[in-house]
Write a protein that holds these residues in place. Structure first.
Motif, PDB file in Angstrom:
ATOM      1  N   ALA A 141       0.846  -1.200   0.000  1.00 48.52           N
ATOM      2  CA  ALA A 141       0.000   0.000   0.000  1.00 48.52           C
ATOM      3  C   ALA A 141       0.880   1.248   0.000  1.00 48.52           C
ATOM      4  O   ALA A 141       1.938   1.270   0.618  1.00 48.52           O
ATOM      5  CB  ALA A 141      -0.891  -0.003   1.227  1.00 48.52           C
ATOM      6  N   ILE A 142       0.417   2.245  -0.755  1.00 51.02           N
ATOM      7  CA  ILE A 142       1.052   3.549  -0.676  1.00 51.02           C
ATOM      8  C   ILE A 142       0.002   4.502  -0.141  1.00 51.02           C
ATOM      9  O   ILE A 142      -1.057   4.677  -0.759  1.00 51.02           O
ATOM     10  CB  ILE A 142       1.549   4.019  -2.058  1.00 51.02           C
ATOM     11  CG1 ILE A 142       2.532   2.997  -2.629  1.00 51.02           C
ATOM     12  CG2 ILE A 142       2.198   5.392  -1.956  1.00 51.02           C
ATOM     13  CD1 ILE A 142       3.027   3.339  -4.009  1.00 51.02           C
ATOM     14  N   ILE A 192      -1.264  -1.985 -10.610  1.00 53.63           N
ATOM     15  CA  ILE A 192      -1.357  -0.764  -9.823  1.00 53.63           C
ATOM     16  C   ILE A 192      -2.831  -0.411  -9.707  1.00 53.63           C
ATOM     17  O   ILE A 192      -3.524  -0.316 -10.712  1.00 53.63           O
ATOM     18  CB  ILE A 192      -0.609   0.392 -10.511  1.00 53.63           C
ATOM     19  CG1 ILE A 192       0.823  -0.018 -10.823  1.00 53.63           C
ATOM     20  CG2 ILE A 192      -0.659   1.641  -9.662  1.00 53.63           C
ATOM     21  CD1 ILE A 192       1.520   0.920 -11.776  1.00 53.63           C
ATOM     22  N   LEU A 193      -3.326  -0.206  -8.485  1.00 47.61           N
ATOM     23  CA  LEU A 193      -4.730   0.167  -8.291  1.00 47.61           C
ATOM     24  C   LEU A 193      -4.763   1.538  -7.625  1.00 47.61           C
ATOM     25  O   LEU A 193      -4.263   1.705  -6.508  1.00 47.61           O
ATOM     26  CB  LEU A 193      -5.432  -0.858  -7.415  1.00 47.61           C
ATOM     27  CG  LEU A 193      -5.485  -2.274  -8.000  1.00 47.61           C
ATOM     28  CD1 LEU A 193      -5.592  -3.301  -6.910  1.00 47.61           C
ATOM     29  CD2 LEU A 193      -6.638  -2.397  -8.967  1.00 47.61           C
ATOM     30  N   ILE A 244       0.792  -6.557  -6.213  1.00 51.25           N
ATOM     31  CA  ILE A 244      -0.206  -5.486  -6.267  1.00 51.25           C
ATOM     32  C   ILE A 244       0.278  -4.248  -5.522  1.00 51.25           C
ATOM     33  O   ILE A 244       0.766  -4.329  -4.384  1.00 51.25           O
ATOM     34  CB  ILE A 244      -1.556  -5.969  -5.700  1.00 51.25           C
ATOM     35  CG1 ILE A 244      -2.183  -6.932  -6.730  1.00 51.25           C
ATOM     36  CG2 ILE A 244      -2.505  -4.795  -5.454  1.00 51.25           C
ATOM     37  CD1 ILE A 244      -3.274  -7.767  -6.193  1.00 51.25           C
ATOM     38  N   ILE A 245       0.191  -3.114  -6.210  1.00 53.36           N
ATOM     39  CA  ILE A 245       0.476  -1.839  -5.558  1.00 53.36           C
ATOM     40  C   ILE A 245      -0.855  -1.109  -5.453  1.00 53.36           C
ATOM     41  O   ILE A 245      -1.587  -0.987  -6.435  1.00 53.36           O
ATOM     42  CB  ILE A 245       1.479  -1.011  -6.379  1.00 53.36           C
ATOM     43  CG1 ILE A 245       2.763  -1.797  -6.585  1.00 53.36           C
ATOM     44  CG2 ILE A 245       1.769   0.310  -5.670  1.00 53.36           C
ATOM     45  CD1 ILE A 245       3.743  -1.125  -7.515  1.00 53.36           C
ATOM     46  N   PHE A 246      -1.116  -0.613  -4.263  1.00 52.08           N
ATOM     47  CA  PHE A 246      -2.459  -0.215  -3.906  1.00 52.08           C
ATOM     48  C   PHE A 246      -2.382   1.189  -3.310  1.00 52.08           C
ATOM     49  O   PHE A 246      -1.731   1.397  -2.292  1.00 52.08           O
ATOM     50  CB  PHE A 246      -2.894  -1.279  -2.876  1.00 52.08           C
ATOM     51  CG  PHE A 246      -4.240  -1.135  -2.293  1.00 52.08           C
ATOM     52  CD1 PHE A 246      -5.354  -1.406  -3.050  1.00 52.08           C
ATOM     53  CD2 PHE A 246      -4.382  -0.768  -0.960  1.00 52.08           C
ATOM     54  CE1 PHE A 246      -6.611  -1.320  -2.472  1.00 52.08           C
ATOM     55  CE2 PHE A 246      -5.628  -0.682  -0.402  1.00 52.08           C
ATOM     56  CZ  PHE A 246      -6.745  -0.959  -1.151  1.00 52.08           C
ATOM     57  N   ILE A 247      -2.994   2.166  -4.007  1.00 49.99           N
ATOM     58  CA  ILE A 247      -2.918   3.548  -3.521  1.00 49.99           C
ATOM     59  C   ILE A 247      -4.193   3.877  -2.779  1.00 49.99           C
ATOM     60  O   ILE A 247      -5.284   3.602  -3.275  1.00 49.99           O
ATOM     61  CB  ILE A 247      -2.786   4.537  -4.687  1.00 49.99           C
ATOM     62  CG1 ILE A 247      -1.585   4.172  -5.537  1.00 49.99           C
ATOM     63  CG2 ILE A 247      -2.666   5.959  -4.180  1.00 49.99           C
ATOM     64  CD1 ILE A 247      -1.423   5.079  -6.716  1.00 49.99           C
ATOM     65  N   THR A 248      -4.086   4.488  -1.647  1.00 48.41           N
ATOM     66  CA  THR A 248      -5.304   4.826  -0.918  1.00 48.41           C
ATOM     67  C   THR A 248      -5.004   5.908   0.102  1.00 48.41           C
ATOM     68  O   THR A 248      -3.851   6.230   0.351  1.00 48.41           O
ATOM     69  CB  THR A 248      -5.880   3.587  -0.207  1.00 48.41           C
ATOM     70  OG1 THR A 248      -7.132   3.931   0.362  1.00 48.41           O
ATOM     71  CG2 THR A 248      -4.949   3.089   0.887  1.00 48.41           C
ATOM     72  N   HIS A 249      -6.061   6.517   0.640  1.00 45.09           N
ATOM     73  CA  HIS A 249      -5.828   7.294   1.841  1.00 45.09           C
ATOM     74  C   HIS A 249      -6.722   6.822   2.975  1.00 45.09           C
ATOM     75  O   HIS A 249      -6.868   7.491   3.978  1.00 45.09           O
ATOM     76  CB  HIS A 249      -5.949   8.803   1.578  1.00 45.09           C
ATOM     77  CG  HIS A 249      -7.291   9.218   1.065  1.00 45.09           C
ATOM     78  ND1 HIS A 249      -7.466   9.703  -0.191  1.00 45.09           N
ATOM     79  CD2 HIS A 249      -8.502   9.197   1.632  1.00 45.09           C
ATOM     80  CE1 HIS A 249      -8.734   9.985  -0.375  1.00 45.09           C
ATOM     81  NE2 HIS A 249      -9.391   9.685   0.719  1.00 45.09           N
ATOM     82  N   LYS A 250      -7.305   5.624   2.786  1.00 47.00           N
ATOM     83  CA  LYS A 250      -8.145   5.072   3.844  1.00 47.00           C
ATOM     84  C   LYS A 250      -7.325   4.076   4.657  1.00 47.00           C
ATOM     85  O   LYS A 250      -6.925   3.027   4.162  1.00 47.00           O
ATOM     86  CB  LYS A 250      -9.355   4.386   3.225  1.00 47.00           C
ATOM     87  CG  LYS A 250     -10.266   5.356   2.515  1.00 47.00           C
ATOM     88  CD  LYS A 250     -11.499   4.670   2.018  1.00 47.00           C
ATOM     89  CE  LYS A 250     -12.326   5.623   1.176  1.00 47.00           C
ATOM     90  NZ  LYS A 250     -13.339   4.890   0.392  1.00 47.00           N
ATOM     91  N   LEU A 251      -7.101   4.418   5.896  1.00 53.35           N
ATOM     92  CA  LEU A 251      -6.168   3.642   6.698  1.00 53.35           C
ATOM     93  C   LEU A 251      -6.712   2.267   7.060  1.00 53.35           C
ATOM     94  O   LEU A 251      -5.963   1.300   7.131  1.00 53.35           O
ATOM     95  CB  LEU A 251      -5.823   4.430   7.957  1.00 53.35           C
ATOM     96  CG  LEU A 251      -5.146   5.761   7.640  1.00 53.35           C
ATOM     97  CD1 LEU A 251      -4.849   6.532   8.908  1.00 53.35           C
ATOM     98  CD2 LEU A 251      -3.886   5.550   6.834  1.00 53.35           C
ATOM     99  N   ASN A 252      -8.058   2.163   7.265  1.00 51.15           N
ATOM    100  CA  ASN A 252      -8.589   0.848   7.637  1.00 51.15           C
ATOM    101  C   ASN A 252      -8.371  -0.172   6.526  1.00 51.15           C
ATOM    102  O   ASN A 252      -8.135  -1.340   6.783  1.00 51.15           O
ATOM    103  CB  ASN A 252     -10.066   0.954   8.027  1.00 51.15           C
ATOM    104  CG  ASN A 252     -10.899   1.617   6.945  1.00 51.15           C
ATOM    105  OD1 ASN A 252     -10.328   2.174   5.993  1.00 51.15           O
ATOM    106  ND2 ASN A 252     -12.214   1.569   7.081  1.00 51.15           N
ATOM    107  N   GLU A 253      -8.421   0.281   5.273  1.00 48.87           N
ATOM    108  CA  GLU A 253      -8.171  -0.636   4.154  1.00 48.87           C
ATOM    109  C   GLU A 253      -6.724  -1.092   4.151  1.00 48.87           C
ATOM    110  O   GLU A 253      -6.419  -2.261   3.884  1.00 48.87           O
ATOM    111  CB  GLU A 253      -8.481   0.048   2.832  1.00 48.87           C
ATOM    112  CG  GLU A 253      -9.952   0.300   2.667  1.00 48.87           C
ATOM    113  CD  GLU A 253     -10.244   1.099   1.416  1.00 48.87           C
ATOM    114  OE1 GLU A 253      -9.299   1.454   0.692  1.00 48.87           O
ATOM    115  OE2 GLU A 253     -11.439   1.359   1.187  1.00 48.87           O
ATOM    116  N   VAL A 254      -5.845  -0.167   4.418  1.00 49.80           N
ATOM    117  CA  VAL A 254      -4.433  -0.516   4.452  1.00 49.80           C
ATOM    118  C   VAL A 254      -4.223  -1.614   5.482  1.00 49.80           C
ATOM    119  O   VAL A 254      -3.575  -2.636   5.224  1.00 49.80           O
ATOM    120  CB  VAL A 254      -3.590   0.716   4.826  1.00 49.80           C
ATOM    121  CG1 VAL A 254      -2.122   0.328   4.949  1.00 49.80           C
ATOM    122  CG2 VAL A 254      -3.775   1.815   3.808  1.00 49.80           C
ATOM    123  N   MET A 255      -4.828  -1.413   6.647  1.00 45.82           N
ATOM    124  CA  MET A 255      -4.651  -2.387   7.717  1.00 45.82           C
ATOM    125  C   MET A 255      -5.257  -3.724   7.315  1.00 45.82           C
ATOM    126  O   MET A 255      -4.739  -4.780   7.676  1.00 45.82           O
ATOM    127  CB  MET A 255      -5.345  -1.887   9.000  1.00 45.82           C
ATOM    128  CG  MET A 255      -4.828  -0.576   9.541  1.00 45.82           C
ATOM    129  SD  MET A 255      -3.062  -0.547   9.814  1.00 45.82           S
ATOM    130  CE  MET A 255      -2.918  -1.709  11.165  1.00 45.82           C
TER     131      MET A 255
END
Lengths: 376, 331, 535
Positions: free
Chosen positions: C45-46, C175-176, C205-216
């Motif tokens: 995750a990024i 990349i998502l 998979i590289i996964f861009i997000t700013h939602k922390l619960n998804e990262v976790m």
């Protein structure tokens, strides 16, 4: 360079570039007399000398023809009068996000209606006749443009299409008027002369040329438009609708009412342009009275960047170019070359982006901003 | 007194022979390159320039607003100013009185009564009469066409003459040739000339006479693309070479002649204000020599054309120059 | 175990290594010596606030931009990626935030588009295309009906089609870009299953997000970015949302806004039996009735495109009402103009600030004037009073901390967060009695979000009635006093934030009425209890 300076500098730069291109053309078309001296080197220098002196005379003629004498100034100012108003008409429309390409037709309708009134009010004193005729012309132009505004607001018909069509209708109506019911005399199709009271008073005259108070009216109107655009709530609404109609509506501005009103004002300005031509220059309506001045309004608005004061200067530029370039014909530059030079200037000035790109301002400025932002 | 007179004479002579005698032609918005009116006038001035060693200049107008300044500027530096076209009439009226020492020549402009203005009009109806007769003689379909520019008097005179010529043919040979009339409302829109010509062809006309300035170029285009059996008739000057073989003839006016003699008179000191209306007699109205079409026109028709011209000159009949006269003539 | 930074000799074990990447844009230094290490077969995750440079970094990897400096190693091999075509050749695929699909074509056609299988006549071979797509979809557990048209399938399925498209082109590294932004919680969960499937089959998979619960929830390792730089990289097992948030923002943040319980007052906005159509003429709001009271925030939860936009626009007077009645402070405003509605005390933070909220060509002070340009003290006899406008604008941008604090700056030159603060400031300055708040924090960074949330709570405490629409469940949960769940123009139920779980809301957002959700839950809970008893 600050933004304000760029606004002035870009049109000037464009004129300079255009004149440079024009110079090259003139250098090529110069007629070079004289037999060969048998010496290639001498011939070459002769050619250069003759061509450059021709170029010098051409530009001298142009400048003197536009601004070189009182007579030249008068001719330039006479031409400016309608151009200021059609420039304002188109520019005001641009401000509200409508492209009024129909200033030509509105100008014709305004002039025709004002002339019809002006012909039929003999004996009316000047202080009544002049305002009545001007208001008639503005009303006619405003109604003509208002039709396009109404169609856009109510049905979404694009104003470019509808104003072009209205141009044709206006052109046919006015041609018909001066060849049939309203015709008089021989020569060009024209209306009878307007009543004495409706003639605008003359400011100066030299020989056969005279300048009426029309120019004062045009400049005053430009100042009024400036105040409307920059100092009133109405101007604020017009600009908001022009930039972002959605945000304008959200902010409680009635977009469709604004569109119709903007078109009507734009048309009234164009109508006034025609009216002043009739009341201050020809004293009658001619079939060819507009001769493209409505379309010139588009380039003038672009050059003047839709700012009323810019439009005054742009009209002076274009009209100076016209009068001056007519003078170039006297020293042997053909009419078509003159037209090409004019077109190049207008093209370059209008293609502001192009000049910006060539000068690299946009890129440099952005990079500078970016560095500043990332540094902070 | 005598001395003064001699001095004046010397001054006059010296300016005539040693000063630069400049003639400036000011065109209307049509301008040079119309293959017609303006070009014709200019060729007359050029001929005078060559013969007399004077300097000829031309200034072309873009718009109505140019007429007054262009005429004024021309008057300031010229001895003779030639204003070409009826559209200049008002401007000429305004400017000429301001420059009483300059000779003004108006081509296609009516009498003004100003002492330093010489104007010329032409009896367009006369050459158009012959063109109409020829068209009626040559049509295979029994229908011919006429396309005018803006219906102003010189253009209307072409129409009146043309219709009378057709009528003359019908009367002499008990024929029934009809004519289609149209106006483009323009002197510059050649596309309009073309479409209108095509429309007349499709309505059965096979010969179309265009008295409409640059619109006529569109008529020639239409004749060229319609091909064999379809013809156009040119106007003002000999336009036959513009579509060789497709232009039956041209109804010409002596604009070149008028400008040539006006300049020559002024140069030689015989300039006099006034008005002249030029027709058959003066050579101011005639058909072109039909260089490309002579061989397809029967000899006897050419002879008849000559005969009609002679009869008109002799006064056996008068070619009508108004709508009312046409009505009378047709009866 | 901290994050392991590989030696060059270890690069062959890494699907992607980006070293020292620099990208300068005209206005901003988007990537400043960024390093990224993505192990083969992991989900990486990024995370970072908007504008941190995540998307830029991925666009560099996908060849949409070229870096000003730095090297990229793909599977241990240094690779120059000059364009997407080369990225695809190197086995990289990207699923953008906005899907690039052709609506009228079928799923199979979309997937093979650009690389169609051809038959012996060199014509498009639809049969072969369908077969290939079916095979792919079975291999990776991405179930789609290949004959459906894109315009007829839900967003979640469209996303699968995008993933299949990259797989069809032979991608090993996917990349998502913000993949869950458009999904319901259930759809997001399904996506996570698909992603696990893919890594099991050896994809990276590289996964861009700013939602922390998804990262976790999904990733193995995470790289945190802030202002174009990497501020942290850490295995997911060793971090917490709070730590990640601090790395993203650079300081301590409050994830939840504190708010006191408050009793709602009398009704300010009453909507009764409202019907509204959308731009295509379809009914978007179906017979909705609700009331907003003084001093309460009524939240409307739902997936984007379920009629929220139309509802808000209808109340604000920007959209025609088919049926029903709207009352503001007891006055009927059903057919009033936006101006009249504003004058009655309704202000509106619009969903799309670029479209409705501001005129980007206007300077800040002109934008602050919007809607009051004809009212005293800003206008007198039709003339603008610039002095009053300047003073008010200066006061507001100071109070709402708009930066840079220049009222003459064009709105388009402000960052998104500052634009939003400007809009919020203006709307609050109306001193409204009721406020429509749509997506108030979309695209903003955590700092700005926090600020705007506090401001909204402040308004509520001051007795204003707020109607809040948001796609962010977090936001709805932390701000609302009551929550209405909207699906296809209808309400699926009402709840208080403390009395409903995320799962329940998710099911309701996907179209199950809340009452039913609870019934099934109760039933299954009952069943499990019985089971327990039996065993």
């Amino acid at each position: 360079m600050s933004k304000g300076w760029q606004r002035i500098f870009i049109p000037l730069m464009a004129v300079v570039i255009a004149l440079a291109i024009a110079s090259v053309i003139i250098l090529f078309i110069a007629e070079v007399p004289g037999p060969s001296t048998g010496n290639l080197w001498n011939d070459f220098w002769n050619q250069i000398g003759v061509r450059f002196s021709f170029l010098g005379r051409a530009f001298q003629a142009m400048f003197e023809g536009a601004f070189g004498s009182q007579f030249a100034w008068m001719n330039t100012v006479i031409r400016m009068t309608p151009l200021i108003l059609t420039g304002l008409a188109v520019g005001f429309g641009f401000r509200a996000g409508v492209f009024n390409i129909g200033a030509e037709g509105q100008m014709a309708m305004g002039a025709l209606m004002a002339t019809i009134v002006a012909v039929n009010i003999p004996g009316l004193p000047m202080f009544v006749a002049i305002p009545v005729c001007m208001l008639t012309g503005m009303l006619a132009g405003g109604v003509w443009a208002g039709i396009a505004g109404f169609l856009k607001a109510k049905t979404g018909a694009h104003e470019v299409i509808s104003t072009i069509m209205l141009n044709w209708i206006a052109s046919n109506i006015t041609n018909w008027a001066v060849t049939a019911p309203f015709a008089t005399g021989s020569g060009t199709p024209k209306s009878p002369e307007i009543a004495v009271g409706a003639k605008l008073p003359i400011l100066f005259s030299i020989e056969a040329t005279f300048l009426s108070y029309g120019i004062i009216v045009a400049v005053l109107v430009a100042f009024v438009m400036y105040i409307i655009l920059y100092k009133t709530s109405m101007g604020y609404e017009v600009k908001a609708v022009g930039f972002n109609p959605y945000a304008a509506e959200y902010g409680g501005i009635q977009v469709s009412k604004n569109l119709i009103m903007t078109m009507a004002i734009s048309g009234a300005l164009a109508g006034l342009a025609g009216t002043l031509e009739s009341m201050g220059l020809y004293y009658r309506f001619y079939g060819t009275l507009t001769s493209g001045k409505g379309f010139d309004g588009i380039s003038i608005a672009l050059i003047g960047q839709n700012h009323p004061l810019g439009i005054i200067f742009a009209s002076m530029l274009i009209s100076g170019l016209r009068t001056g370039s007519n003078q170039m014909q006297f020293i042997g530059v053909p009419k078509h070359i003159v037209t090409i030079i004019q077109s190049i200037i207008i093209f370059l000035v209008a293609a502001e982006r192009m000049v910006r790109t060539i000068m690299g301002w946009d890129r440099k400025k952005k990079v500078k901003d970016g560095l500043a932002k990332s540094a902070s | 007194m005598k001395r003064l007179f001699v001095l004046a004479l010397v001054l006059l002579v010296s300016t005539v022979f040693f000063g630069n005698f400049i003639v400036t032609m000011v065109t209307d918005t049509g301008g040079l390159g119309d293959q017609s009116f303006n070009d014709g006038t200019w060729s007359g001035i050029k001929a005078a320039e060559k013969e007399l060693g004077i300097t000829a200049k031309v200034v072309q107008s873009y718009e109505q607003a140019d007429y007054v300044p262009n005429l004024s500027n021309a008057a300031k530096e010229s001895r003779v100013v030639v204003a070409v076209g009826f559209m200049m009439e008002d401007a000429l009226m305004q400017v000429a009185p301001q420059y009483p020492n300059v000779a003004f020549v108006g081509i296609d402009i009516g009498d003004m009564g100003i002492p330093n203005v010489k104007t010329y009009t032409f009896k367009e109806q006369e050459c158009a009469f012959l063109a109409g007769f020829l068209a009626a003689a040559m049509t295979k379909t029994g229908v011919v066409g006429y396309i005018g520019g803006i219906p102003i008097p010189p253009v209307q005179r072409f129409e009146w003459g043309y219709r009378s010529g057709i009528h003359m043919w019908n009367k002499l040979f008990d024929d029934d040739v009809t004519v289609l009339i149209g106006y483009t409302q323009s002197f510059t829109d050649s596309q309009k000339g073309k479409t209108m010509t095509e429309a007349q062809y499709s309505q059965g006309a096979d010969i179309v006479f265009a008295a409409a300035g640059l619109c006529g170029l569109g008529t020639f285009e239409a004749a060229k693309s319609a091909g064999e059996g379809y013809y156009a008739i040119g106007v003002d000057v000999d336009q036959d070479h513009l579509a060789p073989g497709r232009i039956l003839t041209s109804a010409t006016k002596g604009v070149d002649m008028a400008s040539y003699y006006a300049v020559k008179d002024a140069y030689e000191g015989f300039f006099e204000g006034g008005h002249e209306n030029l027709g058959f007699i003066e050579g101011g109205a005639r058909l072109s020599e039909m260089k490309y079409t002579r061989n397809i026109i029967p000899k006897w028709i050419l002879v008849m054309l000559k005969g009609l011209e002679a009869q008109a000159i002799a006064g056996d009949f008068v070619i009508p120059d108004s709508e009312a006269a046409v009505e009378a003539f047709l009866k | 175990m901290p994050f392991h930074i590989p030696e060059p000799s270890e690069y062959p074990h890494y699907a992607v290594v980006m070293k020292g990447i620099v990208k300068q844009f005209p206005t901003v230094l988007a990537n400043d010596h960024v390093d990224l290490y993505v192990r083969a077969g992991e989900i990486h995750a990024i995370v970072g606030e908007n504008g941190a440079g995540k998307s830029t970094l991925m666009n560099l990897l996908y060849g949409l931009y070229t870096p000003d400096a730095g090297k990229i190693h793909i599977n241990g091999k240094e690779t120059l990626i000059k364009g997407p075509a080369e990225a695809i050749k190197a086995g990289i695929g990207m699923v953008h935030q906005h899907f690039m699909l052709v609506g009228p074509l079928t799923i199979a056609e979309n997937i093979v588009l650009g690389e169609e299988p051809l038959d012996s006549w060199r014509f498009f071979d639809l049969k072969a295309a369908k077969k290939r797509v079916r095979e792919l979809s079975e291999t990776y557990g991405l179930h789609v009906d290949v004959d459906m048209r894109i315009e007829d399938i839900p967003v979640g399925t469209q996303q699968r089609v995008e993933i299949l498209k990259t797989l069809y082109r032979g991608a090993n590294i996917l990349i998502l870009d913000e993949p869950t932004a458009v999904l319901t919680p259930q759809e997001a969960d399904e996506l996570f299953v698909v992603l696990r499937n893919l890594t099991d089959k050896g994809k990276t998979i590289i996964f861009i997000t700013h939602k922390l619960n998804e990262v976790m929830a999904i990733s193995d390792n995470v790289t945190v970015m802030r202002l174009g730089k990497v501020t942290g990289r850490i295995p997911i097992s060793e971090t917490s949302p709070r730590q990640l948030a601090n790395m993203m923002v650079g300081r301590e943040v409050l994830l939840r806004v504190e708010k006191a319980e408050k009793k709602a007052g009398e009704a300010v906005l009453a909507v009764n039996g409202l019907h509204v159509k959308d731009n295509r003429g379809l009914e978007a709001v179906k017979d909705l009735s609700f009331t907003v009271h003084q001093g309460e925030i009524l939240g409307i939860a739902g997936v984007a495109g379920n009629g929220q936009t139309e509802l808000i626009e209808a109340i604000a007077g920007l959209r025609k009402k088919e049926k029903g009645k709207i009352e503001l402070c007891g006055k009927d405003i059903t057919h009033s103009s936006p101006r009249d509605i504003r004058e009655l005390g309704l202000s509106h933070i619009p969903e799309d600030r670029y479209k409705h909220g501001l005129v980007k060509e206007f300077p800040v002070y002109y934008n602050i004037l919007l809607g009051r340009h004809y009212l005293p003290p800003f206008s007198k006899n039709g003339f603008l009073r610039h002095k009053q406008v300047y003073e008010r604008a200066k006061f507001l941008i100071k109070q709402f901390d708009v930066r840079p604090p220049s009222i003459l700056m064009l709105a388009e030159n402000l960052s998104g967060g500052n634009q939003q603060k400007m809009v919020v400031g203006r709307e609050i300055d109306y001193q409204p009695r009721c406020m429509l708040v749509a997506q108030p924090t979309r695209g903003l960074d955590i700092g700005a979000i926090e600020y705007i949330h506090r401001t909204l709570i402040g308004l509520r405490d001051a007795g204003v009635g707020l109607l809040l629409v948001s796609m962010e469940l977090e936001e709805i949960f932390s701000l609302s006093d009551r929550i209405l769940i909207m699906f296809e123009g209808e309400f699926m139920g009402e709840a208080k934030p403390g009395e409903i779980t995320l799962e329940e809301i998710g099911l309701a957002m996907a179209g199950t009425p809340l009452a039913e959700v609870r019934k099934t839950e109760a039933a299954s809970a009952g069943k499990s209890e019985t089971t327990r008893v039996e065993s």
